[in-house]
Design a protein around this motif. Structure first.
Motif, PDB file in Angstrom:
ATOM      1  N   ASP A 254      11.448   5.477 -20.456  1.00 36.10           N
ATOM      2  CA  ASP A 254      11.356   5.101 -19.051  1.00 36.10           C
ATOM      3  C   ASP A 254      10.398   5.989 -18.278  1.00 36.10           C
ATOM      4  O   ASP A 254       9.854   6.957 -18.790  1.00 36.10           O
ATOM      5  CB  ASP A 254      12.752   5.162 -18.411  1.00 36.10           C
ATOM      6  CG  ASP A 254      13.693   4.130 -19.000  1.00 36.10           C
ATOM      7  OD1 ASP A 254      13.215   3.055 -19.390  1.00 36.10           O
ATOM      8  OD2 ASP A 254      14.901   4.407 -19.089  1.00 36.10           O
ATOM      9  N   ASN A 255      10.229   5.651 -17.032  1.00 37.60           N
ATOM     10  CA  ASN A 255       9.477   6.446 -16.081  1.00 37.60           C
ATOM     11  C   ASN A 255       8.074   6.818 -16.552  1.00 37.60           C
ATOM     12  O   ASN A 255       7.229   5.942 -16.689  1.00 37.60           O
ATOM     13  CB  ASN A 255      10.305   7.661 -15.659  1.00 37.60           C
ATOM     14  CG  ASN A 255      11.571   7.220 -14.928  1.00 37.60           C
ATOM     15  OD1 ASN A 255      11.551   6.294 -14.130  1.00 37.60           O
ATOM     16  ND2 ASN A 255      12.675   7.858 -15.229  1.00 37.60           N
ATOM     17  N   LEU A 256       7.787   8.085 -16.822  1.00 35.05           N
ATOM     18  CA  LEU A 256       6.417   8.471 -17.141  1.00 35.05           C
ATOM     19  C   LEU A 256       5.867   7.688 -18.325  1.00 35.05           C
ATOM     20  O   LEU A 256       4.709   7.259 -18.307  1.00 35.05           O
ATOM     21  CB  LEU A 256       6.336   9.967 -17.415  1.00 35.05           C
ATOM     22  CG  LEU A 256       4.921  10.512 -17.654  1.00 35.05           C
ATOM     23  CD1 LEU A 256       4.039  10.308 -16.426  1.00 35.05           C
ATOM     24  CD2 LEU A 256       4.977  11.992 -18.035  1.00 35.05           C
ATOM     25  N   ALA A 257       6.698   7.482 -19.355  1.00 34.44           N
ATOM     26  CA  ALA A 257       6.234   6.727 -20.524  1.00 34.44           C
ATOM     27  C   ALA A 257       5.830   5.309 -20.135  1.00 34.44           C
ATOM     28  O   ALA A 257       4.807   4.792 -20.595  1.00 34.44           O
ATOM     29  CB  ALA A 257       7.328   6.687 -21.595  1.00 34.44           C
ATOM     30  N   ARG A 258       6.627   4.667 -19.295  1.00 35.20           N
ATOM     31  CA  ARG A 258       6.300   3.306 -18.861  1.00 35.20           C
ATOM     32  C   ARG A 258       5.064   3.285 -17.979  1.00 35.20           C
ATOM     33  O   ARG A 258       4.249   2.367 -18.055  1.00 35.20           O
ATOM     34  CB  ARG A 258       7.492   2.701 -18.119  1.00 35.20           C
ATOM     35  CG  ARG A 258       8.690   2.403 -19.012  1.00 35.20           C
ATOM     36  CD  ARG A 258       9.686   1.517 -18.314  1.00 35.20           C
ATOM     37  NE  ARG A 258       9.124   0.187 -18.058  1.00 35.20           N
ATOM     38  CZ  ARG A 258       9.654  -0.684 -17.193  1.00 35.20           C
ATOM     39  NH1 ARG A 258      10.721  -0.359 -16.490  1.00 35.20           N
ATOM     40  NH2 ARG A 258       9.106  -1.869 -17.020  1.00 35.20           N
ATOM     41  N   MET A 259       4.918   4.294 -17.135  1.00 36.99           N
ATOM     42  CA  MET A 259       3.737   4.363 -16.277  1.00 36.99           C
ATOM     43  C   MET A 259       2.458   4.535 -17.098  1.00 36.99           C
ATOM     44  O   MET A 259       1.447   3.879 -16.838  1.00 36.99           O
ATOM     45  CB  MET A 259       3.891   5.507 -15.284  1.00 36.99           C
ATOM     46  CG  MET A 259       5.006   5.308 -14.264  1.00 36.99           C
ATOM     47  SD  MET A 259       5.350   6.803 -13.298  1.00 36.99           S
ATOM     48  CE  MET A 259       3.875   6.884 -12.269  1.00 36.99           C
ATOM     49  N   VAL A 260       2.519   5.419 -18.093  1.00 31.77           N
ATOM     50  CA  VAL A 260       1.353   5.636 -18.952  1.00 31.77           C
ATOM     51  C   VAL A 260       1.037   4.371 -19.738  1.00 31.77           C
ATOM     52  O   VAL A 260      -0.138   3.967 -19.855  1.00 31.77           O
ATOM     53  CB  VAL A 260       1.600   6.826 -19.898  1.00 31.77           C
ATOM     54  CG1 VAL A 260       0.516   6.899 -20.970  1.00 31.77           C
ATOM     55  CG2 VAL A 260       1.657   8.128 -19.113  1.00 31.77           C
ATOM     56  N   GLN A 261       2.057   3.723 -20.273  1.00 33.25           N
ATOM     57  CA  GLN A 261       1.833   2.486 -21.031  1.00 33.25           C
ATOM     58  C   GLN A 261       1.209   1.414 -20.144  1.00 33.25           C
ATOM     59  O   GLN A 261       0.279   0.714 -20.550  1.00 33.25           O
ATOM     60  CB  GLN A 261       3.152   1.986 -21.609  1.00 33.25           C
ATOM     61  CG  GLN A 261       2.999   0.694 -22.424  1.00 33.25           C
ATOM     62  CD  GLN A 261       4.332   0.197 -22.973  1.00 33.25           C
ATOM     63  OE1 GLN A 261       5.385   0.739 -22.669  1.00 33.25           O
ATOM     64  NE2 GLN A 261       4.281  -0.846 -23.782  1.00 33.25           N
TER      65      GLN A 261
ATOM     66  N   LEU B 213      11.898  -7.241 -10.132  1.00 34.51           N
ATOM     67  CA  LEU B 213      11.665  -8.189 -11.225  1.00 34.51           C
ATOM     68  C   LEU B 213      11.059  -7.513 -12.443  1.00 34.51           C
ATOM     69  O   LEU B 213      11.510  -7.713 -13.574  1.00 34.51           O
ATOM     70  CB  LEU B 213      10.751  -9.326 -10.749  1.00 34.51           C
ATOM     71  CG  LEU B 213      11.328 -10.257  -9.671  1.00 34.51           C
ATOM     72  CD1 LEU B 213      10.281 -11.265  -9.220  1.00 34.51           C
ATOM     73  CD2 LEU B 213      12.562 -10.973 -10.201  1.00 34.51           C
ATOM     74  N   THR B 214      10.034  -6.701 -12.248  1.00 32.35           N
ATOM     75  CA  THR B 214       9.354  -6.057 -13.377  1.00 32.35           C
ATOM     76  C   THR B 214       9.360  -4.531 -13.284  1.00 32.35           C
ATOM     77  O   THR B 214       9.061  -3.853 -14.262  1.00 32.35           O
ATOM     78  CB  THR B 214       7.884  -6.519 -13.453  1.00 32.35           C
ATOM     79  OG1 THR B 214       7.196  -6.095 -12.265  1.00 32.35           O
ATOM     80  CG2 THR B 214       7.797  -8.037 -13.577  1.00 32.35           C
TER      81      THR B 214
ATOM     82  N   SER C 284     -11.217   0.959  -3.379  1.00 31.18           N
ATOM     83  CA  SER C 284     -12.197   0.527  -4.375  1.00 31.18           C
ATOM     84  C   SER C 284     -11.583  -0.101  -5.621  1.00 31.18           C
ATOM     85  O   SER C 284     -12.272  -0.775  -6.377  1.00 31.18           O
ATOM     86  CB  SER C 284     -13.068   1.724  -4.800  1.00 31.18           C
ATOM     87  OG  SER C 284     -12.262   2.744  -5.376  1.00 31.18           O
ATOM     88  N   GLU C 285     -10.292   0.118  -5.846  1.00 31.19           N
ATOM     89  CA  GLU C 285      -9.643  -0.479  -7.007  1.00 31.19           C
ATOM     90  C   GLU C 285      -8.145  -0.613  -6.759  1.00 31.19           C
ATOM     91  O   GLU C 285      -7.585   0.093  -5.914  1.00 31.19           O
ATOM     92  CB  GLU C 285      -9.908   0.349  -8.270  1.00 31.19           C
ATOM     93  CG  GLU C 285      -9.324   1.737  -8.263  1.00 31.19           C
ATOM     94  CD  GLU C 285      -9.618   2.483  -9.568  1.00 31.19           C
ATOM     95  OE1 GLU C 285     -10.725   2.335 -10.111  1.00 31.19           O
ATOM     96  OE2 GLU C 285      -8.717   3.206 -10.029  1.00 31.19           O
ATOM     97  N   PRO C 286      -7.483  -1.513  -7.472  1.00 30.50           N
ATOM     98  CA  PRO C 286      -6.050  -1.718  -7.244  1.00 30.50           C
ATOM     99  C   PRO C 286      -5.220  -0.526  -7.690  1.00 30.50           C
ATOM    100  O   PRO C 286      -5.649   0.304  -8.485  1.00 30.50           O
ATOM    101  CB  PRO C 286      -5.730  -2.972  -8.075  1.00 30.50           C
ATOM    102  CG  PRO C 286      -6.791  -3.013  -9.120  1.00 30.50           C
ATOM    103  CD  PRO C 286      -8.021  -2.448  -8.486  1.00 30.50           C
ATOM    104  N   MET C 287      -4.010  -0.463  -7.158  1.00 28.39           N
ATOM    105  CA  MET C 287      -3.055   0.582  -7.504  1.00 28.39           C
ATOM    106  C   MET C 287      -1.674  -0.071  -7.545  1.00 28.39           C
ATOM    107  O   MET C 287      -1.405  -1.035  -6.821  1.00 28.39           O
ATOM    108  CB  MET C 287      -3.103   1.691  -6.457  1.00 28.39           C
ATOM    109  CG  MET C 287      -2.268   2.916  -6.764  1.00 28.39           C
ATOM    110  SD  MET C 287      -2.450   4.175  -5.450  1.00 28.39           S
ATOM    111  CE  MET C 287      -4.201   4.561  -5.586  1.00 28.39           C
ATOM    112  N   GLU C 288      -0.798   0.445  -8.413  1.00 27.98           N
ATOM    113  CA  GLU C 288       0.537  -0.134  -8.531  1.00 27.98           C
ATOM    114  C   GLU C 288       1.612   0.925  -8.287  1.00 27.98           C
ATOM    115  O   GLU C 288       1.396   2.110  -8.530  1.00 27.98           O
ATOM    116  CB  GLU C 288       0.761  -0.713  -9.937  1.00 27.98           C
ATOM    117  CG  GLU C 288       0.008  -1.994 -10.210  1.00 27.98           C
ATOM    118  CD  GLU C 288       0.367  -2.594 -11.556  1.00 27.98           C
ATOM    119  OE1 GLU C 288       0.274  -3.822 -11.684  1.00 27.98           O
ATOM    120  OE2 GLU C 288       0.750  -1.838 -12.475  1.00 27.98           O
ATOM    121  N   THR C 289       2.761   0.444  -7.817  1.00 29.24           N
ATOM    122  CA  THR C 289       3.944   1.286  -7.776  1.00 29.24           C
ATOM    123  C   THR C 289       4.800   0.990  -8.999  1.00 29.24           C
ATOM    124  O   THR C 289       4.793  -0.123  -9.530  1.00 29.24           O
ATOM    125  CB  THR C 289       4.801   1.018  -6.531  1.00 29.24           C
ATOM    126  OG1 THR C 289       5.223  -0.355  -6.534  1.00 29.24           O
ATOM    127  CG2 THR C 289       4.036   1.296  -5.272  1.00 29.24           C
TER     128      THR C 289
END
Length: 260
Positions: A109-116, A151-152, A212-217
């Protein structure tokens, strides 16, 4: 600095850079190899303690320390690590934010999911956590334009608002000390002027990156502890201590004697 943040990072990342100050030698020493101590433990056949000492730095992990000579903000601290990282993407973990490992498997979870997610989309990631509406004015808050993040676990960032008024806050999703950032932010950071408090703010650079580029939470799995304030630090210590197999029950019984 809480040491758990290094364990959290090491579950995902092999190369860790600690940005410290000359007054923080104890942090560097903690992760250094202690030949004298190990020799003494081995001589006295203290094998469990020896293994504990040897496991302080996770296997397969390289830890490097760099100095931030002056406290010029988080953005400046990140820039101190650039000569080592180079023009590559990187993750930032704030050590005063403890992510509860007892409620979340850090290897998944968390950092691993963000990196993936970053590896799949090349989109910078910012971890957020829901906070009570009346507390939003104490945090940096993201605007996700009404998307359902449940949802995701991910949603596009429309904008970030630093410590908004309660009535004007676009959401109750507070930025929570974990980032995976595109290499494009390096150039932006280098030309980011000092902001609040005369410091180079990482948030200011992220605002410009978002243009200049998208970002996600990414919505946190489990929860965080804010160890940057005294009450949060005490609460984290108590909660973690209660979950320790050897001391938890004894501490619980002691705390019961204090309840009036």
């Amino acid at each position: 600095m809480n040491i758990n943040v290094v364990e959290e990072a090491a579950a995902v990342i092999n190369n860790i850079i600690l940005v410290t100050h000359a007054s923080k030698n104890s942090i560097e020493n903690h992760f250094d190899k202690s030949f004298e101590l190990e020799a003494q433990l081995e001589k006295r056949v203290k094998r469990s303690l020896l293994e504990e000492v040897r496991s302080i730095t996770p296997k397969g992990t390289t830890i490097i320390s760099v100095r931030q000579s002056s406290a010029l903000g988080l953005g400046h601290a990140v820039l101190c690590a650039k000569p080592i990282i180079g023009d590559k993407p990187f993750a930032v973990l704030l050590p005063d934010v403890l992510v509860d490992k007892y409620q979340s498997d850090m290897t998944r979870d968390n950092l691993a999911r963000m990196v993936q997610r970053f590896e799949e989309t090349a989109t910078s990631q910012v971890m957020v956590e829901e906070v009570p509406k009346h507390e939003v004015s104490s945090y940096g808050v993201v605007d996700i334009n009404g998307q359902d993040i449940s949802l995701t676990g991910f949603a596009n960032v429309k904008r970030m608002v630093e410590k908004p008024d309660i009535e004007k806050a676009p959401s109750n999703l507070a930025i929570t000390g974990r980032y995976v950032l595109s290499e494009k932010i390096w150039e932006i950071l280098e030309r980011t002027a000092p902001g609040a408090g005369g410091e180079i703010q990482l948030t200011d650079a992220m605002h410009n990156l978002l243009r200049s580029e998208p970002m996600e939470t990414y919505k946190i799995a489990g929860r965080s502890h804010d160890c940057g304030n005294k009450l949060g630090y005490l609460q984290a210590n108590i909660e973690y201590s209660l979950l320790e197999p050897q001391l938890g029950q004894q501490l619980k019984q002691f705390l019961k004697t204090l309840v009036v």
